[in-house]
Design a protein around this motif. Structure first.
Motif, PDB file in Angstrom:
ATOM      1  N   ARG A  39     -23.367  60.028 -98.412  1.00 52.51           N
ATOM      2  CA  ARG A  39     -23.081  59.871 -99.881  1.00 52.51           C
ATOM      3  C   ARG A  39     -24.386  59.938-100.674  1.00 52.51           C
ATOM      4  NH1 ARG A  39     -21.140  59.646-104.579  1.00 52.51           N
ATOM      5  NH2 ARG A  39     -21.235  57.943-106.111  1.00 52.51           N
ATOM      6  N   ALA A  40     -25.527  59.435 -99.855  1.00 52.06           N
ATOM      7  CA  ALA A  40     -27.000  60.869-100.500  1.00 52.06           C
ATOM      8  C   ALA A  40     -26.778  61.598-100.801  1.00 52.06           C
ATOM      9  CB  ALA A  40     -28.094  60.478 -98.968  1.00 52.06           C
ATOM     10  N   ARG A  41     -26.312  62.279-100.003  1.00 51.92           N
ATOM     11  CA  ARG A  41     -25.857  64.037-100.175  1.00 51.92           C
ATOM     12  C   ARG A  41     -24.992  64.089-101.388  1.00 51.92           C
ATOM     13  NH1 ARG A  41     -25.465  64.316 -94.662  1.00 51.92           N
ATOM     14  NH2 ARG A  41     -26.271  65.646 -93.490  1.00 51.92           N
ATOM     15  N   GLU A  42     -23.867  63.965-101.308  1.00 48.67           N
ATOM     16  CA  GLU A  42     -23.868  63.722-101.941  1.00 48.67           C
ATOM     17  C   GLU A  42     -23.993  63.606-103.869  1.00 48.67           C
ATOM     18  OE1 GLU A  42     -20.489  61.393-101.941  1.00 48.67           O
ATOM     19  OE2 GLU A  42     -19.355  62.127-100.497  1.00 48.67           O
ATOM     20  N   LEU A  43     -24.957  62.425-104.192  1.00 48.67           N
ATOM     21  CA  LEU A  43     -25.549  61.863-105.493  1.00 48.67           C
ATOM     22  C   LEU A  43     -26.509  63.598-105.096  1.00 48.67           C
ATOM     23  CD1 LEU A  43     -25.257  58.343-104.333  1.00 48.67           C
ATOM     24  CD2 LEU A  43     -24.071  59.835-106.138  1.00 48.67           C
ATOM     25  N   GLY A  44     -27.065  63.960-104.118  1.00 48.60           N
ATOM     26  CA  GLY A  44     -28.254  64.895-105.125  1.00 48.60           C
ATOM     27  C   GLY A  44     -29.563  64.612-104.314  1.00 48.60           C
ATOM     28  N   ALA A  45     -29.955  63.967-102.739  1.00 46.47           N
ATOM     29  CA  ALA A  45     -30.784  63.621-102.493  1.00 46.47           C
ATOM     30  C   ALA A  45     -30.861  65.070-101.808  1.00 46.47           C
ATOM     31  CB  ALA A  45     -30.790  62.417-101.713  1.00 46.47           C
ATOM     32  N   ALA A  46     -32.433  65.724-101.656  1.00 39.84           N
ATOM     33  CA  ALA A  46     -33.105  66.422-100.884  1.00 39.84           C
ATOM     34  C   ALA A  46     -33.262  65.668 -99.304  1.00 39.84           C
ATOM     35  CB  ALA A  46     -34.356  66.829-101.425  1.00 39.84           C
ATOM     36  N   HIS A  47     -33.466  64.400 -99.212  1.00 37.83           N
ATOM     37  CA  HIS A  47     -33.648  64.197 -97.510  1.00 37.83           C
ATOM     38  C   HIS A  47     -33.381  62.349 -97.453  1.00 37.83           C
ATOM     39  CE1 HIS A  47     -35.336  63.070 -93.559  1.00 37.83           C
ATOM     40  NE2 HIS A  47     -36.242  61.655 -95.036  1.00 37.83           N
ATOM     41  N   ALA A  48     -32.429  62.159 -97.014  1.00 38.19           N
ATOM     42  CA  ALA A  48     -32.770  60.831 -96.997  1.00 38.19           C
ATOM     43  C   ALA A  48     -32.060  60.321 -95.146  1.00 38.19           C
ATOM     44  CB  ALA A  48     -30.730  60.736 -97.555  1.00 38.19           C
ATOM     45  N   ASP A  49     -32.883  59.458 -95.063  1.00 38.34           N
ATOM     46  CA  ASP A  49     -32.754  58.850 -93.552  1.00 38.34           C
ATOM     47  C   ASP A  49     -31.846  57.332 -93.410  1.00 38.34           C
ATOM     48  OD1 ASP A  49     -35.109  56.764 -94.406  1.00 38.34           O
ATOM     49  OD2 ASP A  49     -36.508  58.931 -94.276  1.00 38.34           O
ATOM     50  N   PHE A  50     -31.571  57.054 -91.992  1.00 39.14           N
ATOM     51  CA  PHE A  50     -31.133  55.994 -92.402  1.00 39.14           C
ATOM     52  C   PHE A  50     -31.638  54.760 -90.950  1.00 39.14           C
ATOM     53  CE2 PHE A  50     -27.837  53.107 -89.747  1.00 39.14           C
ATOM     54  CZ  PHE A  50     -27.368  52.724 -90.586  1.00 39.14           C
ATOM     55  N   ARG A  51     -31.729  53.860 -90.991  1.00 37.59           N
ATOM     56  CA  ARG A  51     -32.261  53.039 -89.871  1.00 37.59           C
ATOM     57  C   ARG A  51     -31.158  51.408 -90.084  1.00 37.59           C
ATOM     58  NH1 ARG A  51     -36.807  49.440 -90.998  1.00 37.59           N
ATOM     59  NH2 ARG A  51     -36.947  50.913 -92.543  1.00 37.59           N
ATOM     60  N   LEU A  52     -31.179  51.454 -88.842  1.00 38.21           N
ATOM     61  CA  LEU A  52     -30.993  50.050 -87.730  1.00 38.21           C
ATOM     62  C   LEU A  52     -31.642  48.840 -87.457  1.00 38.21           C
ATOM     63  CD1 LEU A  52     -27.080  49.383 -88.260  1.00 38.21           C
ATOM     64  CD2 LEU A  52     -28.561  48.079 -86.718  1.00 38.21           C
ATOM     65  N   GLU A  53     -31.740  48.016 -87.605  1.00 38.88           N
ATOM     66  CA  GLU A  53     -32.987  47.076 -86.287  1.00 38.88           C
ATOM     67  C   GLU A  53     -32.607  46.039 -86.393  1.00 38.88           C
ATOM     68  OE1 GLU A  53     -36.960  47.373 -87.650  1.00 38.88           O
ATOM     69  OE2 GLU A  53     -36.676  48.821 -89.338  1.00 38.88           O
ATOM     70  N   ARG A  54     -32.682  45.995 -85.172  1.00 41.28           N
ATOM     71  CA  ARG A  54     -32.202  44.268 -84.667  1.00 41.28           C
ATOM     72  C   ARG A  54     -33.261  44.203 -83.865  1.00 41.28           C
ATOM     73  NH1 ARG A  54     -31.415  41.042 -80.380  1.00 41.28           N
ATOM     74  NH2 ARG A  54     -29.208  39.281 -81.269  1.00 41.28           N
ATOM     75  N   VAL A  55     -34.602  43.117 -84.353  1.00 38.60           N
ATOM     76  CA  VAL A  55     -35.846  42.208 -83.848  1.00 38.60           C
ATOM     77  C   VAL A  55     -35.135  41.039 -83.449  1.00 38.60           C
ATOM     78  CG1 VAL A  55     -38.475  42.455 -84.208  1.00 38.60           C
ATOM     79  CG2 VAL A  55     -36.594  43.690 -85.615  1.00 38.60           C
ATOM     80  N   ARG A  56     -35.335  40.783 -82.859  1.00 42.88           N
ATOM     81  CA  ARG A  56     -35.606  39.359 -82.028  1.00 42.88           C
ATOM     82  C   ARG A  56     -36.759  38.861 -81.950  1.00 42.88           C
ATOM     83  NH1 ARG A  56     -31.786  37.066 -76.840  1.00 42.88           N
ATOM     84  NH2 ARG A  56     -33.171  35.068 -77.263  1.00 42.88           N
TER      85      ARG A  56
END
Length: 522
Positions: A39-56
């Motif tokens: 989705r970020a690419r479709e909207l024209g982002a030159a770079h995008a990153d995704f980060r999923l975290e679980r912190v206990r």
């Protein structure tokens, strides 16, 4: 002579053959990342990153060998960061569905458009340019530990802390004991539009026991806590791997009793032999923060201050004596800031900050490296939760030992009138990381190369360059200890990070020492 604090050897790179928590791997990591990045690419982002975290994070607290509180919390969520027309956008979410991931990407793009428009309207021509980084595809990294503390029954944790507390309470003169254990398991999944995909797991913990002695007649009291540092290890640390707990618990009441009877220090100028258990904090405040490039460029001025080590001084600033060699390191085994990859997908590295006493480097993220044309980032981007944007954070900043350096006792030999300072306590430093004052858990007078008993009410005071310029001897590898803290703060909104600092014992000449009781009375 009193026993010297336990030591450890200089860190080396490595990780234990541990597997990532199956619970974390059960989340739809790739699916969510693909939806957000597409989705970020479709909207024209030159770079995008995704980060999923679980912190206990969990803690156990005892007072006088009895439980006084526990906590156990989990943060779970994801973040999307985009670069659009030279401006950052960021958004976060907690709904682990592809629709939510795409929607969060849309929000991040909207933020980038808004922030870029505001910047241009204000007349700013600055554009974010990311330093290049090789693509790291489908890599997994797990920190160096043997036993995950979250796999140890809570009753066993409480029983051990209670046993240790009881040992201290049984000693003559100990009135109260506080015991605390903090543990963290941090899992991160990262993916970006360049193709980097990383999965990581870090374990860290911090046990502390503090004994207090109270004079029943006057109400006067003294306290002293264990020197064992927080570490990137597992439960094995409390079983004696890397630290001699039995020895420290046996020594603590004796040292506390001596402190109660110790005379107040005479203010003046002293030669100081500073133990790693104290010197790590001076490194953190006067070198660690001062060599963060965003701080040196003024980006932290509104909150956490700036730095005297400004960018125009790179390669020329005389930071300290020629014996001074300080590294930034994201690879140190058991380091609290050790990772496989940072939160921008940059592989962990080690590099020089101060070499032969001269400022030669900074701590960087990809934007800072790109802004100043410094080549590749050295991997210092970090966010403390899935709801926060990555910011430039501190590596394990460490003073290197001298390969053939003396023991701590060998450093005493060259001192006629001095102090040996052990353990950290309070500190103060100005916003430019230049004028400072530090106290400690305890200090010993040094007379003609020999320890001559404890003194108290002391603080050493200097400017950063004068202090490090006065360093005339550096201990050998046998004196090296990796200290550190769980609670380094930075940024707005505030973030907290854990970081280690290794160092040997070291000798500093002619440093000003205050009597804190006299200063408080002025």
């Amino acid at each position: 002579m009193p026993p010297l604090p336990p030591t450890s050897t200089p860190p080396t790179r490595g990780s234990a053959p541990r597997a990532v928590d199956p619970l974390f791997l059960s989340y739809p990591l790739r699916t969510l990342a693909d939806a957000a990045l597409a989705r970020a690419r479709e909207l024209g982002a030159a770079h995008a990153d995704f980060r999923l975290e679980r912190v206990r994070s969990a803690s156990w607290r005892l007072r006088d060998a009895r439980p006084s509180g526990t906590s156990d919390s989990v943060q779970l969520g994801f973040a999307v960061r985009v670069l659009l027309d030279g401006a950052w956008g960021f958004a976060a979410g907690v709904d682990l569905t592809t629709d939510a991931a795409a929607q969060v990407a849309e929000q991040a793009v909207a933020v980038a458009r808004l922030s870029g428009g505001i910047s241009r309207a204000a007349g700013s021509a600055e554009r974010v340019e990311l330093a290049a980084e090789p693509v790291h595809r489908d890599v997994t990294w797990v920190s160096a530990y043997e036993v995950n503390p979250f796999e140890v029954p809570d009753a066993e944790k409480t029983a051990l802390l209670a046993d240790w507390s009881s040992r201290l309470l049984a000693a003559e003169g100990v009135s109260h004991v506080q015991a605390t254990l903090l543990t963290v398991q941090e899992n991160k999944f990262y993916a970006d539009t360049a193709g980097t995909v990383t999965t990581q797991q870090r374990i860290r913990l911090h046990p502390v026991l503090e004994a207090t002695s109270v004079d029943g007649r006057t109400g006067a009291f003294e306290s002293m806590r264990t020197l064992a540092p927080p570490v990137g290890r597992g439960w094995e640390y409390l079983a004696g791997t890397g630290w001699d707990w039995d020895a420290e618990l046996a020594e603590l009441p004796v040292l506390l009793a001596e402190k109660r009877k110790a005379p107040s220090v005479e203010p003046g100028r002293y030669d100081l032999v500073i133990d790693p258990s104290n010197l790590w904090l001076t490194i953190h405040e006067s070198i660690g923060h001062a060599t963060e490039l965003d701080r040196a460029l003024g980006y932290e001025a509104a909150y956490a201050g700036t730095s005297f080590a400004t960018f125009d001084k790179l390669g020329s600033l005389r930071y300290g004596s020629e014996l001074m060699h300080v590294t930034g390191d994201r690879t140190a085994e058991h380091g609290l800031s050790t990772v496989g990859y940072d939160d921008e997908g940059v592989a962990a590295q080690s590099w020089d900050l101060v070499k032969d006493g001269v400022l030669v480097g900074y701590q960087l993220d990809r934007a800072m490296a790109g802004l100043k044309g410094l080549g590749r980032s050295n991997g210092c981007a970090f966010a403390d939760s899935p709801a926060h944007v990555p910011v430039q954070r501190m590596a394990n900043v460490s003073l290197r030992p001298a390969a053939d350096g003396p023991s701590t006792e060998g450093l005493f030999a060259g001192v006629e009138n001095g102090l040996y300072i052990v353990g950290d306590r309070s500190w103060s430093i100005d916003m430019q990381r230049y004028n400072f004052q530090f106290t400690g858990q305890r200090a010993y007078a040094i007379r003609n190369g020999e320890l001559a008993g404890q003194v108290k009410d002391f603080a050493y005071q200097a400017t950063t360059t004068d202090f490090w310029g006065s360093m005339t001897a550096v201990g050998g590898p046998q004196t090296y200890v990796l200290g550190g803290a769980f609670n380094c703060g930075k940024a707005q909104p505030g973030q907290v990070a854990a970081v280690s600092h290794g160092c040997p014992s070291a000798l500093f000449r002619n440093v000003n020492v205050l009597n804190t009781q006299q200063e408080a009375g002025h």
